[in-house]
Structures are given as structure tokens and as C-alpha cells.
Write an enzyme that holds these catalytic residues in place. Structure first.
Site, PDB file in Angstrom:
ATOM      1  N   HIS A 186      -3.644  -4.963   0.420  1.00 49.14           N
ATOM      2  CA  HIS A 186      -3.014  -5.535   1.615  1.00 49.14           C
ATOM      3  C   HIS A 186      -3.089  -7.059   1.568  1.00 49.14           C
ATOM      4  CE1 HIS A 186      -2.486  -1.791   3.947  1.00 49.14           C
ATOM      5  NE2 HIS A 186      -3.467  -1.377   3.164  1.00 49.14           N
ATOM      6  N   CYS A 208       0.835  -1.198   0.000  1.00 47.41           N
ATOM      7  CA  CYS A 208       0.000   0.000   0.000  1.00 47.41           C
ATOM      8  C   CYS A 208       0.874   1.254   0.000  1.00 47.41           C
ATOM      9  CB  CYS A 208      -0.977  -0.055   1.160  1.00 47.41           C
ATOM     10  SG  CYS A 208      -2.448   0.923   0.858  1.00 47.41           S
ATOM     11  N   GLU A 242      -1.592  -9.173   3.214  1.00 44.59           N
ATOM     12  CA  GLU A 242      -1.475  -9.797   4.543  1.00 44.59           C
ATOM     13  C   GLU A 242      -2.834 -10.120   5.156  1.00 44.59           C
ATOM     14  OE1 GLU A 242      -0.981  -6.658   3.846  1.00 44.59           O
ATOM     15  OE2 GLU A 242      -1.489  -5.299   5.487  1.00 44.59           O
TER      16      GLU A 242
HETATM   17  N1  GLN Z   1      -1.933   6.530   3.074  1.00 44.90           N
HETATM   18  C1  GLN Z   1      -2.005   5.808   1.846  1.00 44.90           C
HETATM   19  C2  GLN Z   1      -3.344   5.988   1.166  1.00 44.90           C
HETATM   20  O1  GLN Z   1      -4.296   6.365   1.777  1.00 44.90           O
HETATM   21  C3  GLN Z   1      -1.703   4.353   2.056  1.00 44.90           C
HETATM   22  C4  GLN Z   1      -2.730   3.653   2.881  1.00 44.90           C
HETATM   23  C5  GLN Z   1      -2.255   2.346   3.416  1.00 44.90           C
HETATM   24  O2  GLN Z   1      -1.064   2.064   3.409  1.00 44.90           O
HETATM   25  N2  GLN Z   1      -3.169   1.553   3.936  1.00 44.90           N
HETATM   26  O3  GLN Z   1      -3.456   5.728  -0.002  1.00 44.90           O
END
Ligand code: GLN
Length: 573
Positions: free
Chosen positions: A541, A412, A543
Site C-alpha cells: 500500500h 493490493c 498510499e
Molecule cells: N484481500 C486481499 C488479500 O488479503 C487484498 C488485501 C488488500 O487489498 N489490502 O490479499
């Protein structure tokens, strides 16, 4: 259909592993062929965990339906291999919102709306409704619902839930409701004496509120419970000695199910809930359950057999590294991948801001240690996250991984960081940044997604299960092969920003490949670096979908690359 409920409550202090005991109980019942679901009750007022800082309650777990929930739901999904919904996480906020909305509609027909019976009824109705939702590939209603009550019994916040459960045992009937109370037996003083008073007091509280424990799970130190102590708890807490379970500290949480089973938990619940005579278990599920137990045991035995020489060092670069629960699922995903490959996971926790040059004069030791760890890591993982702190440190980590050909996985924000680093140092855009981190950047390589609300933080991210499509001509991609070579992957998302589609061509021309995109082809989902042993970034994600017996492919790739086995593995696919 008769449904069985097992309530898991906690006493003395929070954070004594109630979640693990509850999911282990579920796992044991599942391995006997039962269909198991679970509900986590969080007595806080937030509607969901979405707006909570990871430093407050640990990571925010995300479900397929986009529910942002407590990390315990992650444990349930992983242990029970099920898919839960946002409704499986109850909070005070959700219950009150429900009741107040009904009151506004006039559903209560002029009655005074009160905690008892209206809130307590709403809780019971919610539990009964959610317990019927199918959660696994049978598509059938579960037989058992594990309900974990967060916090400790006696808290002001959890009182309505405790009262609801007191009533609930009569609503569903004695043989359909069992209670496991998790307590603490501390060891005090130089002679190491085990103390039962806190447990006695907490059971007294519980009984005073009308709930009777069927099993008391006592958390204690490595050596377990002395026989005399078990007898004492039995006597003072009005249960048989066999109803007192010792849950000692283990080398790994994967041992807890075995520990509970060895002390007769399954036999006890079987009789107590009269499962033999009231639930039909198909031979197929029985067999599947037995197989699951066999594999689980193999996993724990393999873990015990790992040696120092099997170690693989992974640097985990993040900004909440002093509260490791903030990265609970990432750690699990790394653990599952290493276990499957017979490796021993060593995580080097690196606080991203310690890698920044500004930290050097302030705390030279931290700075040097952070860089020493980064340089000695066989693989580098940059985690997801929000906000600006630590950004430059993460960018430095991505640069190190790219230039020194160290395997890298960016999750992410970790993908966005890799893109910023690449734009700055390879594409000649020194000002490249994300608008999240520098609103006025002249070179926005990461931008706000058009459909996202700028005014409301709760429930407004791009969140939940979404498909990413591997692009044409990516058949040779490592990450695609690791995912099985198909044309798409379904993973869970939680973000607000994305790679600027207008910059993609420039980045691509220099060797950053955008191998996976969403259905519009405009949103970048998976990146992979050309000319690098393993440099992968994912906007989602992965994970969140890892399983002990089914590790997540991007993590498997990281560990394989870190231990030099990736090419050989790819050749066998
Ligand atoms: N802050 C980033 C976004 O909002 C990444 C979010 C995250 O890593 N879950 O896109």
C-alpha cells in the site's frame, strides 16, 4: 527531560475535524523547531482497528511495525512527517488487556483491581512511556506529545480516559499540560444565527469532569465566528476571547494550520507551556521548521492557484466508495501527487459492482453512469479490499485500462485483480480467480499465503513494512525509475493472499512483468505491463507513506501518465 502534552478533546458531535486540528497543532509546533509526537486514544473495546470494517471507522491505517490503527495516525504521520508505532494508538481493549494480564500474574498483590486507580494509572503510564519514543530522523525524544481523545467528552466509553487525563495534568504539572477542546457552533435558521449553547453545554461537561479548556476551537461555517459570538463563548465558558479560535470550513484542510496560527495559537501555547524557558531548540531544528512552514505555505498557495484546465480525472474503483474515509490515504496520495505536478485532482468515485452487467437491469442509470465515468477517466485506480462483492466490476475496469491503454494503478487487491484479468483474457484461462473470491476455482492465480492463520482474523495478515527487490534486467522499468532507480523499495503491506508463484511463468510469457519480488523471489510484489503507457500493480500500500511534500512514486507515475507527462519526466531522471 520536561515534556509538554497537548490534549485535544471534542464535544457536541464526533467527526468535526478533531484529527485535523490536532495534527495542525502538531505541525505548527514542529515548524517552530520542536520535536513532536502524537497519541490517538480510541475508546472502543477492539484491541486495534484491524478487524474493523472501513465502513465503520474509515480506512485501517498500517504502520511500519505492522500496527493496524485508526486513520488519524495517518494524518499525524503525514502532517508531522514522523513514523509512529502501534503503541501510539491506545484503545480500551489494549489498556484492559494490559491490566488483566498483570492481575493474572499477581502484580496487584491481592488488591481489588478497579477502573480508578488501576485503569487510569495504566493509561497515564502508557501515555508517558509512548511520549518518549523517538519518531523522526533526529532519533531523539520528542519535546511535545499531542494526545487526541476520540469520541466526545461525556460518552460512557471515554470516561476512564477523561479521568486519567484529569489526574495526568497534576502528574506532569500545570505548565506541561494544555487542553484544546474542539466544539461546534452551528448556524441555524433562515437568518443564519450562530448558536453557542452546544459549546456552552460541552464546556460545562468538561469542567464538571475536572478539565479546564485552554483553547476552545469552534468549528463553524465559512464566514467564521461573529465577534459577538466569540465574546459570548468567552463569557459563558470562562475563557479570554483570545482563547476562542474560529475554525471555519476551508476549501482545503491544508489551510487549517495557517488559520490557527493567525489567531495566535502558537503564541498562546508557547506562553502557556512556558516553552521559552523549559525547552531547548537547536538552531538547526529551528531552521528546518521554518523551511517546513515555507514549503507548506507554498503548497497551499499553489493549490489555490489551480484552474479548471489543470484538472486530471482519476477513476477510483472500490467497494466502499460511499464512505470516502475508507480510502482516506489513497485520496491523500492522489492529492499529494497532483499538487506536486500542479494539477487539480478530480476523483470519479465508482462503486465496482455498478460496473457489472448484472447491475444493468436492476439500476440502468447507475450502470451507465459508472461506465461513463470509467470511460472518461484519464487514469484508473483499483483500490485494496477484501471479499467478493464488486470483483467482476474491478476486473472489467482493469480490462478497460489494459485494452484502451489507460494508465492504471492497482493497489493490493488491485494488483490481484489485474493478474486475474490478464490470466483470463490474455493467457486463455477463463476460469482464473483468487481463492479468496472463489474458494473452489480450478485456476487459482491468487492463493492463500502459506504462513497465514485461517482461523483468526485479528493481527494475522502479512502486515507492516517489508522490502521488495527489483529483479535483474528491470533497469528500464518505469516504476523502478519512478522510485529513483534503486534496487529495492520499502513499503507497508496488509494482505493475506498472493499471486500464485506457479503461474508466474505463464503470465510472464504473455507480457506481464513481475519487476519486484520479496527476498525469497517467490512472492510477487510489483507488476508492470509491457506495451502499455502505465500499467502498474503493487501488492503493498504505497498510499501509507505519502507526504504532502514527498508524494508516493506509483501515484506520481499515474498522474504523470494520465496527463501525458510521463515520458518527459522519465527522460529527466
Ligand atoms: N484481500 C486481499 C488479500 O488479503 C487484498 C488485501 C488488500 O487489498 N489490502 O490479499
Amino acid at each position: 527531560m520536561v515534556k509538554k502534552y497537548v490534549l485535544v478533546s471534542g464535544g457536541v458531535i464526533s467527526g468535526i475535524g478533531k484529527g485535523i486540528i490536532a495534527s495542525s497543532t502538531g505541525l505548527l509546533l514542529k515548524t517552530m523547531g520542536l520535536k513532536v509526537t502524537s497519541i490517538k486514544i480510541d475508546p472502543y473495546l477492539n484491541i486495534d482497528a484491524g478487524t474493523l470494517s472501513p465502513l465503520d471507522h474509515g480506512e485501517v491505517f498500517v504502520l511500519n511495525d505492522g500496527g493496524e490503527v485508526d486513520l488519524d495516525l495517518g494524518n499525524y504521520e503525514r502532517y508531522l512527517d514522523v513514523t509512529l508505532t502501534r503503541a501510539n494508538n491506545i484503545t480500551t481493549g489494549k489498556i484492559y488487556r494490559d491490566v488483566i494480564e498483570r492481575e493474572r500474574k499477581g502484580d496487584y498483590l491481592g488488591k481489588t483491581v478497579q477502573v480508578v486507580p488501576h485503569i487510569t494509572d495504566a493509561i497515564q503510564d502508557w501515555v508517558e512511556r509512548v511520549a518518549t519514543i523517538p519518531v523522526d530522523d533526529t532519533g531523539e525524544e520528542p519535546d511535545v506529545c499531542i494526545i487526541e481523545l476520540g469520541g466526545t467528552v461525556g460518552d460512557i466509553e471515554s470516561a476512564p480516559f477523561v479521568e486519567a487525563m484529569r489526574q495526568f495534568q497534576f502528574r506532569v504539572g500545570h505548565e506541561n499540560f494544555a487542553l484544546i477542546h474542539v466544539s461546534l457552533v452551528p448556524t441555524i435558521g433562515s437568518v443564519g444565527e450562530q448558536k453557542t449553547k452546544p459549546t456552552q453545554a460541552s464546556i460545562r461537561d468538561l469542567r464538571g469532569l475536572g478539565l479546564t479548556p485552554d483553547l476552545i476551537a469552534c468549528r463553524c461555517e465559512k464566514t467564521g465566528l461573529d465577534e459577538g459570538i466569540r465574546a459570548k463563548i468567552s463569557m459563558f465558558c470562562h475563557v479570554q476571547p483570545s482563547q476562542v479560535l474560529a475554525v471555519r470550513d476551508c476549501s482545503s484542510v491544508y489551510h487549517v494550520p495557517e488559520l490557527l496560527k493567525d489567531q495566535g495559537m502558537v503564541d498562546y501555547l508557547w506562553k502557556r507551556l512556558n516553552i521559552e524557558n523549559t525547552v531547548t531548540i537547536t538552531p538547526a531544528l529551528k531552521e528546518k521548521g521554518a523551511d517546513m512552514w515555507k514549503k507548506w505555505n507554498q503548497l497551499t498557495t499553489n493549490q489555490e492557484r489551480l484552474h479548471k484546465s489543470d484538472a486530471v480525472k482519476i477513476a477510483l474503483v472500490g467497494k466502499y466508495t460511499h464512505l470516502q474515509d475508507s480510502y482516506a490515504s489513497v485520496v491523500k496520495a492522489l492529492e499529494h501527487a497532483t499538487l506536486a505536478l500542479h494539477k487539480k485532482l478530480v476523483i470519479l468515485w465508482i462503486e465496482a459492482s455498478d460496473l457489472e452487467p448484472e447491475s444493468r437491469p436492476v439500476n440502468p442509470l447507475k450502470y451507465h453512469n459508472a461506465w461513463r465515468d470509467l470511460c472518461s477517466a484519464q487514469g484508473i485506480l483499483v483500490t485494496g479490499g477484501f471479499g467478493v462483492r464488486g470483483t467482476e466490476g474491478k476486473i472489467a475496469a482493469a480490462k478497460w485500462a489494459r485494452e484502451h491503454k489507460i494508465p492504471y494503478l492497482g493497489i493490493c487487491l488491485g494488483l490481484q485483480i489485474a493478474v486475474i484479468e490478464f490470466a483470463r483474457n490474455v493467457c486463455g484461462m477463463p476460469e482464473a480467480h483468487s481463492v479468496e473470491l472463489d474458494e473452489s476455482t480450478t485456476t487459482p492465480v491468487v492463493v492463500y499465503m502459506p504462513e497465514i492463520s485461517k482461523t483468526h482474523l485479528g493481527g494475522t495478515l502479512r502486515v507492516g513494512s517489508k522490502i521488495s527487490y527489483f529483479q535483474e534486467g528491470t533497469e528500464g522499468s518505469t516504476i523502478r525509475k519512478l522510485y529513483g532507480g534503486g534496487s529495492e523499495v520499502l513499503e507497508r503491506h496488509r494482505h493475506r493472499y498472493e499471486v500464485n508463484p506457479e503461474m508466474v511463468d505463464k503470465l510472464h510469457a504473455k507480457g506481464l512483468q513481475f519487476v519486484g519480488k520479496d527476498e525469497t523471489g517467490q512472492r510477487m510484489e510489483i507488476i508492470e505491463m509491457a506495451d502499455h503507457p502505465y500499467f502498474v500493480g503493487v501488492q503493498y500500500h504505497p498510499e501509507l507513506l505519502t507526504r504532502p511534500l514527498k508524494p508516493s512514486p506509483p501515484f506520481t507515475g499515474l498522474i504523470l501518465a494520465a496527463t501525458g507527462g510521463l515520458q518527459q519526466h522519465l527522460a529527466t531522471l
